[in-house]
Scaffold this active site. Structure first.
Site, PDB file in Angstrom:
ATOM      1  N   LYS C  81       0.847  -1.202   0.000  1.00 31.71           N
ATOM      2  CA  LYS C  81       0.000   0.000   0.000  1.00 31.71           C
ATOM      3  C   LYS C  81       0.882   1.251   0.000  1.00 31.71           C
ATOM      4  CE  LYS C  81      -4.032   1.839   2.584  1.00 31.71           C
ATOM      5  NZ  LYS C  81      -4.824   1.678   3.818  1.00 31.71           N
ATOM      6  N   SER C 156      -9.836   2.166   3.092  1.00 32.93           N
ATOM      7  CA  SER C 156      -8.958   2.887   2.194  1.00 32.93           C
ATOM      8  C   SER C 156      -8.099   1.978   1.321  1.00 32.93           C
ATOM      9  CB  SER C 156      -8.029   3.800   2.994  1.00 32.93           C
ATOM     10  OG  SER C 156      -7.173   3.033   3.834  1.00 32.93           O
ATOM     11  N   SER C 180      -9.784  -0.452   7.183  1.00 29.60           N
ATOM     12  CA  SER C 180      -9.249  -0.291   5.822  1.00 29.60           C
ATOM     13  C   SER C 180      -8.571  -1.523   5.245  1.00 29.60           C
ATOM     14  CB  SER C 180      -8.259   0.878   5.783  1.00 29.60           C
ATOM     15  OG  SER C 180      -8.952   2.095   5.905  1.00 29.60           O
TER      16      SER C 180
END
Lengths: 98, 508, 505
Positions: C81, C156, C180
């Site tokens: 990420k 997210s 997330s």
């Protein structure tokens, strides 16, 4: 309580150093009002005598020995700088303070 | 905003006739740890810009702080030395405000949970009286980077086109020591302020936690001051004069602000709560930023650091490492050395206590140690603008040489005036006391024949004086001794000369 | 060798690599080719590091050839990420304000991946600074759900969920501040774990809310999650909040998949009303599977959870307002001068840059957090929220007195359509209703697929929660359930997802 005025938002934006446009201010007053009304419910929780919790784990006394570790090279430190001069970060003029 | 012309001020005495001053002193001390407060970067002073930085102290995205164990220990020891209570549990907090020299745009500090609180420091004034300054708190925090302002006329922030920031200093451990309001000092306010900072400096030096160099900024003082009508017992609006960075300036800044406040107040005006800048060169303060509601630091507990919770055992172990408090040490040494109050004060003011201690420890008598370190050396050091210890260190003059010099006197080789000459030679870099004495031919004449001849010739030349002595006026012998020493060009022992004269004149 | 390397699990790839049946270069190449084929449609990546990944693959292949002892996952590629600092690789956090920033250091977690010899394929998309539940708040455009490209992949970490769901990577790193990792896993039919707070180092994780953030695995199987958990977990002296204890035996738990005698607690407040019927139905079936496997079901009540969302949306913005202050145009990142200002001051440049560089959601939360911390309001907002946080932690402690794990649906709904909730922040926030309590209390949670909702045929998620430092229990329950569900489905759920060329048509 949750009545946030446009001036309040402008003041907060100043504290947070965000140059909100007039349109953004207008929009945000409404949005924040809705959110604030919702989050204000924390005040209705039965919290008398409850100890606030700042950290999820009850750790204490985490320290490191006073031993030097390698620093970055100045080139690496300054690599991301928008502007640099004399091996220093070059920043726009600073308004009067210390 | 001019920095050369001050505002109207009242005379100090006139001001005190109408008002009582209240002071609060905030001292920031940079700890002498090897590494920064929250990262392993070195803390050495004067390094090339941005060579002592890492993701943590540069505030790079993702970096996290970890507390320096020695910094916490130092903070606790400072607290204990200031007679404070030590928190059994306390947290760091973030103080949020934007400033380019602060990489994260918050300072990691402590807010309502300082590591040390509620202490005091007794400070001795010139007249020997003692004033107790109460300590509100001592807390841990981190220093900021340093900005170089470019394009302005004098390197000042005002008028600069841009600034260049060096973050080497960012993250260096700081201890902020805050007094409670210092009240009731009246005309002694400036002296108390100076004496407090001085006593604090001595204490921190004795603790070996900081080099406390005000000129390098490793110890910095902010002076809060307010006036209230005499006897009212009230507290007036205060100003905070920042970065008053010498002992003398602390005294001057208090005096100046007392006069300035008094002029404003007596003119019917009111004091603005604000930050003032101190100007060392002109001895005045000028207005800085006004403390307004814009100054909302939004403190909250630092989530990236866990609480500090020193055990009782830890605190007591640190207490056992405390050195003797400087004030107590001074009293003890004065008694041990047999100095008068005046002598001790001179020694203190000249910063000679440690040097004399070392010299006595090396084998000199306290009297000789004081005598040799405070005469010619002090004069020369003063001319050079240095203190005696650093001057002596630079010259390579050591306590052992004082011991050697005293030995030459007590061993009978040199008299006092010869010893002075030898010491001057040492200070001139001519060698050790013995080497100087050898090179300069300094030696008491041991041959009594030459001395006896000189005595006879002086008695012959002064029949009146000789007659008086024969008649019992022994005290007149001094005049003859002086002449004998002159005849011997100083290379004789005055006591021996006296003995021979008295023998010759029937008083032996 | 007929195995489709892109569809193999990390555990399978590890076996193939160890056996010498395939090289890391072959695996890496296959995944990069898959990305070239499908990421135009899915947009999982913000940055693909083909060169770096292949170089790392070659390095591990050489070491293997030389007979060196290697980590079990050596040679298995991974996506990271874009909120984790990667030395030499751009790290933007999905924000304009960090466009082009290349960190001069590696996050501890990234360093551990490199040490384990795992090629890093690239950086995955995310809501800006991890604020959101859909990736629609990414400054670089949203990621899409491989099950339906018009729908959100969760947020997210929608880049990390979609990258594994679209077979561009067997493994990805996510971060979970309020869900997330878990909510994106739920809506993409994948697996995601939020470890115990402090179980995985946060050093190098660009902080959203420091006391809530935790990095963890995003995978397609429970065992893969455990294997990755073991690589990235464990004490880090660079993170003060890192737990100085061994990683719980997560891989062993995943392999044993044993729930016999385990007490499974159903949280009364996080079931039934407010959950999409198809999501609830799959949840109920999953619970029955666990009972069939020998677990016992108990009901627990956590009354303070009704304040969790409110407390979360005060604590998060407060910490975020401070964490994001460092983005000020002085040392790195974007610098914007205000329009029409001659020789602007640093202060003006900061304010103009932060207005131009941050998106609406980020600005909203910064302002909200600034308000919650400001003098006069601190006690009413931030202070009250911290007390509620304690109440929630206490609720969990009580619940874990009668249950070994707690289970809930991960998210109230399946994936919604892009744009559906973009103009209604509160509706967006409600996605995290079941995942937020774990972050507030610091306990671990895992989400795995429970099946497809009847009404829309989209994946639903099943969440397992365990006490702090008992992360292994997540994997016991997760693996047991996964085995039974996979058997019932006749294969992995993702096999039922449309082929990408089908959906891109």
């Amino acid at each position: 309580m949750a009545d946030l005025t446009r001036d309040d938002v402008a003041h907060l934006a100043g504290l947070a150093r965000i140059d909100l446009s007039e349109a953004e201010l207008d929009r945000m007053v409404g949005e924040l009002g809705v959110i604030l009304e919702s989050v204000a419910t924390v005040q209705q929780a039965p919290t008398d005598g409850v100890e606030p919790m700042s950290h999820p784990m009850p750790l204490v006394n985490v320290t490191r020995p006073d031993v030097v570790r390698p620093s970055l090279s100045p080139d690496a430190a300054l690599a991301g700088a928008p502007d640099a001069e004399q091996q220093r970060f070059s920043v726009p003029r600073i308004l009067d303070e210390e | 905003m001019s920095t050369t012309t001050g505002e109207r001020t009242l005379g100090f005495d006139e001001a005190l006739a109408a008002y009582d001053p209240a002071m609060g002193l905030e001292v920031h001390v940079e700890l002498g740890t090897a590494t920064k407060m929250f990262c392993g970067c070195p803390t050495e002073f004067g390094a090339e810009p941005n060579t002592q930085v890492c993701p943590v102290c540069l505030g790079l995205p993702g970096a996290l702080p970890v507390v320096n164990a020695v910094a916490v220990e130092s903070a606790i020891r400072i607290g204990l030395a200031l007679n404070c209570s030590i928190a059994s549990w306390c947290r760091f907090a973030r103080k949020n405000y934007f400033y380019p020299d602060m990489p994260k745009n918050f300072q990691t500090s402590q807010y309502d949970e300082p590591i040390a609180f509620d202490g005091y420091l007794d400070v001795e004034l010139e007249d020997g009286s003692v004033h107790r300054v109460e300590i509100e708190r001592a807390h841990m925090e981190e220093d900021t980077g340093k900005s170089l302002h470019v394009g302005g006329s004098t390197g000042r922030i005002h008028g600069a086109t841009h600034s260049l920031v060096d973050y080497n200093r960012a993250g260096i451990p700081l201890i902020e020591i805050v007094t409670k309001p210092i009240l009731g000092t009246r005309e002694k306010a400036p002296e108390v302020a100076k004496a407090y900072v001085s006593a604090l400096r001595d204490l921190l030096k004795a603790l070996e936690v900081s080099d406390v160099k005000m000129e390098q900024g490793s110890m910095r003082c902010d002076v809060n001051l307010s006036l209230a009508p005499s006897g009212s017992g009230a507290l007036g609006t205060r100003t905070e004069t920042k970065n008053v960075n010498s002992l003398r300036s602390v005294e001057r800044a208090v005096r100046y602000e007392v006069g300035r406040h008094a002029a404003v107040l007596s003119g019917g005006g009111s004091i603005t709560q604000e930050t003032r800048h101190w100007h060392e060169d002109t001895g005045i303060t000028t207005s800085g930023r006004v403390k307004s509601d814009a100054e909302d630091y939004r403190y909250f507990p630092e989530p990236d650091l866990v609480p500090v919770a020193p055990s009782v055992e830890t605190v007591e172990a640190l207490r056992a490492t405390l050195p003797e408090p400087p004030a107590e040490r001074r009293k003890r040494l004065q008694a041990e050395w047999g100095y008068s109050d005046l002598e001790m004060r001179d020694v203190l003011n000249a910063g000679l206590v440690d040097l004399i201690g070392e010299t006595v420890a090396a084998g000199a008598s306290p009297a000789a140690a004081r005598k040799w370190w405070s005469g010619e050396v002090a004069r020369r050091a003063n001319t050079e603008g240095e203190d005696v210890p650093s001057y002596a260190a630079r010259l390579g003059v050591t306590p052992a040489q004082v011991v050697e010099l005293e030995g030459l006197v007590t061993g009978g080789r040199l008299n006092d005036s010869m010893a002075r000459q030898a010491w001057e030679g040492v200070l001139d870099g001519e060698g050790t006391p013995t080497e100087v004495a050898d090179a300069r031919g300094l030696e008491l004449v041991q041959d009594t024949g030459a001395l006896e001849a000189a005595v006879d010739s002086v008695i012959a030349a002064n029949p009146d004086v000789a007659e008086k002595i024969r008649g019992g006026k022994v005290q007149a012998v001094g005049a003859l001794i002086g002449q004998v020493m002159k005849e011997m060009r100083g290379q004789a022992d005055a006591a021996t000369a006296r003995q021979i004269i008295l023998e010759r004149l029937g008083q032996g | 060798m007929t195995t489709d390397l892109t569809r193999a699990t990390a555990a399978e790839l590890a076996d193939l690599l160890t056996a010498g049946s395939v090289s890391s270069r072959e695996v890496t190449r296959a995944l990069l080719d898959r990305t070239a084929a499908v990421d135009g449609a899915v947009h999982s990546y913000l940055h693909v590091d083909e060169e770096g990944a292949l170089a790392a693959a070659d390095a591990v292949d050489r070491r293997r050839a030389a007979g060196e002892g290697l980590h079990a996952l050596a040679g298995v590629p991974i996506a990271v990420k874009d909120v984790m600092a990667t030395q030499g690789l751009p790290t933007t956090c999905g924000s304009r304000i960090l466009e082009g920033w290349v960190p001069p250091y590696d996050a501890t977690l990234v360093a551990r991946l490199r040490e384990a010899g795992m090629p890093i394929l690239g950086k995955t998309n995310m809501d800006e600074f991890a604020m959101g539940s859909s990736t629609e708040h990414s400054a670089y455009g949203p990621s899409r759900n491989p099950w339906d490209l018009d729908r959100i992949p969760g947020g997210s970490g929608g880049g990390s969920s979609s990258v594994v769901a679209s077979f561009q990577a067997p493994l990805a790193i996510g971060t979970d501040t309020g869900g997330s990792i878990r909510q994106p896993a739920a809506v993409t039919g994948t697996v995601g774990t939020k470890p115990t707070y402090g179980g995985v180092s946060r050093y190098g994780l660009v902080a959203l809310a420091s006391s809530l953030d935790q990095a963890g695995p995003c995978t397609r199987t429970v065992l893969d999650a455990a294997l990755l958990h073991e690589v990235i977990g464990g004490h880090d002296p660079m993170d003060s909040t890192s737990i100085d204890a061994p990683v719980p035996p997560v891989v062993e738990a995943a392999r044993r998949a044993d729930v016999s005698g385990m007490r499974i607690g159903i949280v009364k407040e996080l079931t039934g009303e407010g959950f999409q019927p198809g999501v609830q139905a799959r949840f109920d079936e999953a619970v029955q599977h666990l009972v069939d496997a020998g677990a016992e079901v108990v009901e627990v009540s956590c009354p303070s959870f009704s304040y969790a969302l409110a407390a979360y949306y005060l604590i998060l913005p407060s910490e975020a307002s401070s964490n994001l202050a460092k983005f000020d145009a002085m040392r790195y990142g974007l610098r914007v001068s205000p329009d029409g200002v001659d020789a602007p001051s640093a202060e003006q440049v900061m304010a103009a840059t932060r207005d131009a560089g941050f998106g609406d959601e980020v600005k909203r939360r910064i302002i909200l957090g600034t308000y919650a911390l400001s003098s006069g309001y601190y006690d009413a907002y931030y202070g009250s929220a911290q007390k509620v946080r304690r109440l929630i932690a206490d609720d969990f402690t009580r619940a874990f007195g009668s249950a070994d794990v707690l289970v809930t649906p991960t998210a109230p709904t399946t994936a919604f359509r892009l744009g559906d909730k973009l103009d209604d922040p509160m509706a967006m926030y409600l996605n995290d209703i079941a995942t937020i309590p774990a972050n507030l209390a610091g306990i671990p949670g895992l989400s795995l697929p429970s099946g497809l909702a009847d009404e829309d045929g989209l994946p639903a998620g099943f969440q397992v929660l365990a006490p702090a430092m008992a992360d292994d229990r997540l994997y016991s329950v997760g693996a047991a359930l996964e085995a039974r569900l996979t058997a019932a489905w006749g294969g992995p759920l993702l096999d039922r997802a449309p082929e990408m060329d089908e959906v891109t048509r």
